[in-house]
Design a protein around this motif. Structure first.
Motif, PDB file in Angstrom:
ATOM      1  N   UNK A 178      30.757  43.287  59.231  1.00  0.00           N
ATOM      2  CA  UNK A 178      31.724  42.543  58.434  1.00  0.00           C
ATOM      3  C   UNK A 178      31.920  43.273  57.109  1.00  0.00           C
ATOM      4  N   UNK A 179      33.151  43.337  56.657  1.00  0.00           N
ATOM      5  CA  UNK A 179      33.463  43.964  55.371  1.00  0.00           C
ATOM      6  C   UNK A 179      34.113  42.930  54.465  1.00  0.00           C
ATOM      7  N   UNK A 180      33.800  43.037  53.195  1.00  0.00           N
ATOM      8  CA  UNK A 180      34.382  42.145  52.190  1.00  0.00           C
ATOM      9  C   UNK A 180      34.872  42.985  51.023  1.00  0.00           C
ATOM     10  N   UNK A 181      36.110  42.822  50.657  1.00  0.00           N
ATOM     11  CA  UNK A 181      36.730  43.506  49.529  1.00  0.00           C
ATOM     12  C   UNK A 181      36.856  42.493  48.396  1.00  0.00           C
ATOM     13  N   UNK A 182      36.186  42.777  47.276  1.00  0.00           N
ATOM     14  CA  UNK A 182      36.118  41.836  46.160  1.00  0.00           C
ATOM     15  C   UNK A 182      36.811  42.448  44.944  1.00  0.00           C
ATOM     16  N   UNK A 183      37.774  41.724  44.386  1.00  0.00           N
ATOM     17  CA  UNK A 183      38.490  42.212  43.215  1.00  0.00           C
ATOM     18  C   UNK A 183      37.616  42.155  41.971  1.00  0.00           C
ATOM     19  N   UNK A 184      37.672  43.200  41.163  1.00  0.00           N
ATOM     20  CA  UNK A 184      37.037  43.216  39.849  1.00  0.00           C
ATOM     21  C   UNK A 184      38.133  43.065  38.802  1.00  0.00           C
ATOM     22  N   UNK A 185      39.210  43.777  39.012  1.00  0.00           N
ATOM     23  CA  UNK A 185      40.382  43.730  38.141  1.00  0.00           C
ATOM     24  C   UNK A 185      41.378  42.727  38.742  1.00  0.00           C
TER      25      UNK A 185
END
Length: 148
Positions: free
Chosen positions: A74-81
């Motif tokens: 499983x992959x998760x892309x998390x925004x910082x900006x």
């Protein structure tokens, strides 16, 4: 006897309260990966993390996390900006056999995708502003597959 009834009533109330909270989605997420604050939506243990930088000014824009539970990746892309602001996130995770999981949409915080299997994987991520200007675009590894 009175004490036994009271203990039973308290236990029944606790079970009922947990069921109500769970049904309402308020009960704690029982995923070990969630403990790190980034695994929500993915099961298993964290096996990789990557940073993605804004191509316009070099600032950290997002992080991606890859989890393995023994069966699925499983992959998760998390925004910082731009956290909390709708931007378009593109997340693809693929195996060498051609199975892909993806999540492409406008999100305020993150995107999640999964595939069955855990070897020979590639990850592609991209982020775009609300007016569709590219913030970042990365493919990991740059070509081919990793973990074969």
């Amino acid at each position: 006897m009175r004490r036994l009834r009271r203990t039973a009533a308290i236990a029944a109330t606790a079970v009922l309260s947990a069921a109500v909270l769970s049904a309402a989605g308020l009960f704690a997420y029982a995923n070990p990966a969630a403990a790190d604050g980034y695994g929500y939506g993915c099961a298993g243990r964290l096996v990789h993390s990557f940073s993605h930088y804004d191509t316009r000014n070099g600032e950290l824009a997002a992080r991606s996390y890859v989890y393995w539970d023994g069966t699925d990746t499983c992959a998760r892309l998390v925004k910082v900006k731009y956290r909390g602001v709708p931007t378009t996130l593109h997340l693809d995770i693929c195996t060498a056999s051609g199975e892909c999981g993806n999540d492409w949409d406008q999100y305020r915080y993150d995107a999640v995708a999964a595939v069955n299997g855990g070897s020979c994987l590639s990850l592609e991520v991209a982020g775009f502003t609300a007016d569709e200007q590219e913030i970042y675009h990365d493919r990991l590894p740059g070509s081919g597959f990793a973990h074969c």
